[in-house]
Design a protein around this motif. Structure first.
Motif, short mmCIF file in Angstrom:
data_model
loop_
_atom_site.label_atom_id
_atom_site.label_comp_id
_atom_site.label_asym_id
_atom_site.label_seq_id
_atom_site.Cartn_x
_atom_site.Cartn_y
_atom_site.Cartn_z
N THR A 27 -21.60 2.15 -45.66
CA THR A 27 -20.30 1.83 -44.25
C THR A 27 -21.53 1.58 -42.88
OG1 THR A 27 -19.01 2.70 -45.69
CG2 THR A 27 -18.82 2.13 -42.92
N SER A 28 -21.34 0.70 -42.13
CA SER A 28 -22.15 0.57 -40.87
C SER A 28 -21.38 1.33 -40.05
CB SER A 28 -23.31 -0.49 -40.39
OG SER A 28 -22.14 -1.37 -40.62
N LYS A 40 -5.12 0.97 -44.04
CA LYS A 40 -6.49 0.27 -43.62
C LYS A 40 -6.20 -0.55 -43.88
CE LYS A 40 -8.62 4.25 -45.60
NZ LYS A 40 -9.11 4.95 -46.26
N GLY A 41 -7.31 -1.15 -42.84
CA GLY A 41 -6.74 -3.79 -42.91
C GLY A 41 -8.64 -3.73 -43.29
N LEU A 42 -8.78 -4.92 -42.27
CA LEU A 42 -10.37 -5.61 -42.73
C LEU A 42 -11.30 -5.16 -43.36
CD1 LEU A 42 -11.54 -8.42 -42.57
CD2 LEU A 42 -11.61 -7.83 -40.10
N ALA A 43 -11.69 -5.16 -44.09
CA ALA A 43 -13.18 -4.64 -44.21
C ALA A 43 -14.06 -5.69 -44.77
CB ALA A 43 -13.10 -3.94 -45.58
N ALA A 76 -13.68 -1.31 -41.94
CA ALA A 76 -15.08 -1.46 -42.43
C ALA A 76 -15.67 -1.89 -43.04
CB ALA A 76 -14.68 -0.29 -43.61
N ASP A 77 -17.36 -2.15 -42.33
CA ASP A 77 -18.25 -3.08 -42.81
C ASP A 77 -19.44 -2.93 -43.07
OD1 ASP A 77 -18.50 -1.70 -39.95
OD2 ASP A 77 -20.38 -3.30 -39.28
N LEU A 93 -17.42 -4.34 -53.45
CA LEU A 93 -16.17 -4.70 -52.86
C LEU A 93 -14.71 -3.41 -53.93
CD1 LEU A 93 -16.53 -8.22 -53.10
CD2 LEU A 93 -16.58 -6.90 -51.40
N VAL A 94 -15.06 -3.24 -54.88
CA VAL A 94 -13.78 -2.70 -55.13
C VAL A 94 -13.98 -1.77 -54.76
CG1 VAL A 94 -13.55 -1.01 -57.62
CG2 VAL A 94 -14.01 -3.67 -57.76
N SER A 95 -14.97 -0.52 -53.95
CA SER A 95 -14.56 0.75 -53.81
C SER A 95 -13.80 0.02 -52.47
CB SER A 95 -16.39 0.76 -53.44
OG SER A 95 -16.66 1.20 -54.31
N LEU A 96 -13.86 -0.30 -51.55
CA LEU A 96 -12.61 -1.07 -50.97
C LEU A 96 -11.30 -1.31 -51.08
CD1 LEU A 96 -15.59 -3.13 -48.55
CD2 LEU A 96 -14.97 -1.22 -47.51
#
Length: 349
Positions: A27-28, A40-43, A76-77, A93-96
């Motif tokens: 995660t940067s 939690k929102g957008l990743a 998260a990005d 993607l599954v982790s997020l």
């Protein structure tokens, strides 16, 4: 046609995101929960080239920043890794989704198989994919653009700007998505000034070979076209496009940027006087809009298209020389009106 369905926000899982992602890209940036609403929102998961490409990925990050500021939630990005497989992308993607991020967006068509697999595992999470219209899952938004229309306008500008009657196109990878850029650009050139020669080159056959992430390859390709008298070079090559812009600046010819307004990019500031314009697509808007639709409880799904008519693709006019050139401006405006009205049908291949 935009399809909308109602999907509940995913619940927050208990595993650590950092540990879950350690095997498939880190995660940067991620906000702390201290300033969030407790959810939690957008990743977003970046395409090859990652954050800092001054183009496609950075535009997506702008959309994430806007959503984070407005909705006050954790985001998260996540960076890609070299040589990764579809399974690696799926795990990311599954982790997020497992952590409770919603929506989760894959930036770039390479995420197609991974988005489909992850969406099946987490049907209550909204997923998005940029530049792919083939994922038909009920909880996926295909965020696509009519890049050929913006590229047509770039071709009009190139044809009006060239003095040598030779222009160049550099594509990152030889795939249908980039063919759209080339087709629109060449059509715009030829419709505007039929005698202009268009030199075209693709850097690689696959993304794994570095076509979207190798400024040195872009620079070499542009130098070859400039040696053949091209005095305007358009790049649709992600991070590799920085090399094209560098070559144009070194040889005092015009470059045309892509995706973001590259004249405005800080990392390209020393080359900006050589960036005539950029064929833009508003990835930031698409990313933010999907996040907002989830926040509003009405997630976008299906094909969500941005084009000239919606204003989500276009031609940047940040360069004062471009903006003040009446011949170019008049030609671009006339072409845009004809595309929007349907009088001009822009090719995609």
């Amino acid at each position: 046609m935009r399809r909308v369905t109602r999907i509940a926000l995913a619940g927050t899982a208990t595993a650590s995101l950092a540990l879950a992602l350690s095997a498939c890209g880190g995660t940067s940036t991620s906000s702390s929960s201290s300033d969030s609403k407790g959810d939690k929102g957008l990743a977003i998961a970046y395409d090859v080239g990652g954050k800092g490409d001054q183009s496609f990925n950075d535009a997506a990050f702008e959309g994430l920043k806007k959503a984070k500021a407005e909705f006050k939630y954790e985001t998260a990005d996540v960076e890609p890794t070299d040589g990764e497989t579809d399974a690696d992308k799926t795990q990311r993607l599954v982790s997020l989704a497992k952590q409770g991020y919603n929506p989760v967006i894959g930036i770039g068509y390479a995420y197609g198989p991974a988005i489909k697999a992850a969406a099946e595992k987490y049907p209550d999470t909204t997923f998005g994919i940029v530049d792919d219209s083939t994922v038909t899952s009920k909880n996926v938004a295909d965020l696509v653009f009519s890049e050929q229309e913006a590229s047509y306008l770039a071709g009009v500008a190139a044809a009006k700007a060239t003095k040598s009657d030779t222009v160049g196109f550099v594509g990152g990878v030889d795939v249908p998505l980039i063919h759209k850029f080339e087709a629109g650009f060449e059509q715009g050139v030829k419709d505007t000034k039929p005698g202009v020669k268009v030199l075209s080159q693709y850097l690689t056959q696959t993304a794994e070979e570095g076509g979207f992430s190798s400024p040195d390859k872009g620079k070499t390709a542009a130098e070859g076209q400039i040696e053949k008298k091209a005095d305007v070079v358009y790049a649709a090559a992600g991070l590799s496009g920085q090399g094209v812009i560098e070559a144009a600046a070194a040889n005092k010819v015009w470059a045309i940027g892509v995706d973001s307004d590259q004249y405005q990019q800080e990392a390209l500031a020393k080359y900006k006087d050589s960036i005539l314009t950029s064929a833009t697509k508003n990835v930031a808007s698409a990313v933010y809009n999907l996040a907002k639709s989830v926040e509003d409880g009405k997630p976008e799904t299906g094909i969500v298209r941005g084009d000239l008519k919606t204003g989500e693709v276009g031609l940047a006019d940040s360069n004062p020389e471009f903006k003040s050139d009446k011949a170019i401006q008049d030609a671009v405006k006339a072409a845009q009106e004809k595309i929007v009205s349907g009088k001009i049908k822009v090719k995609t291949s």
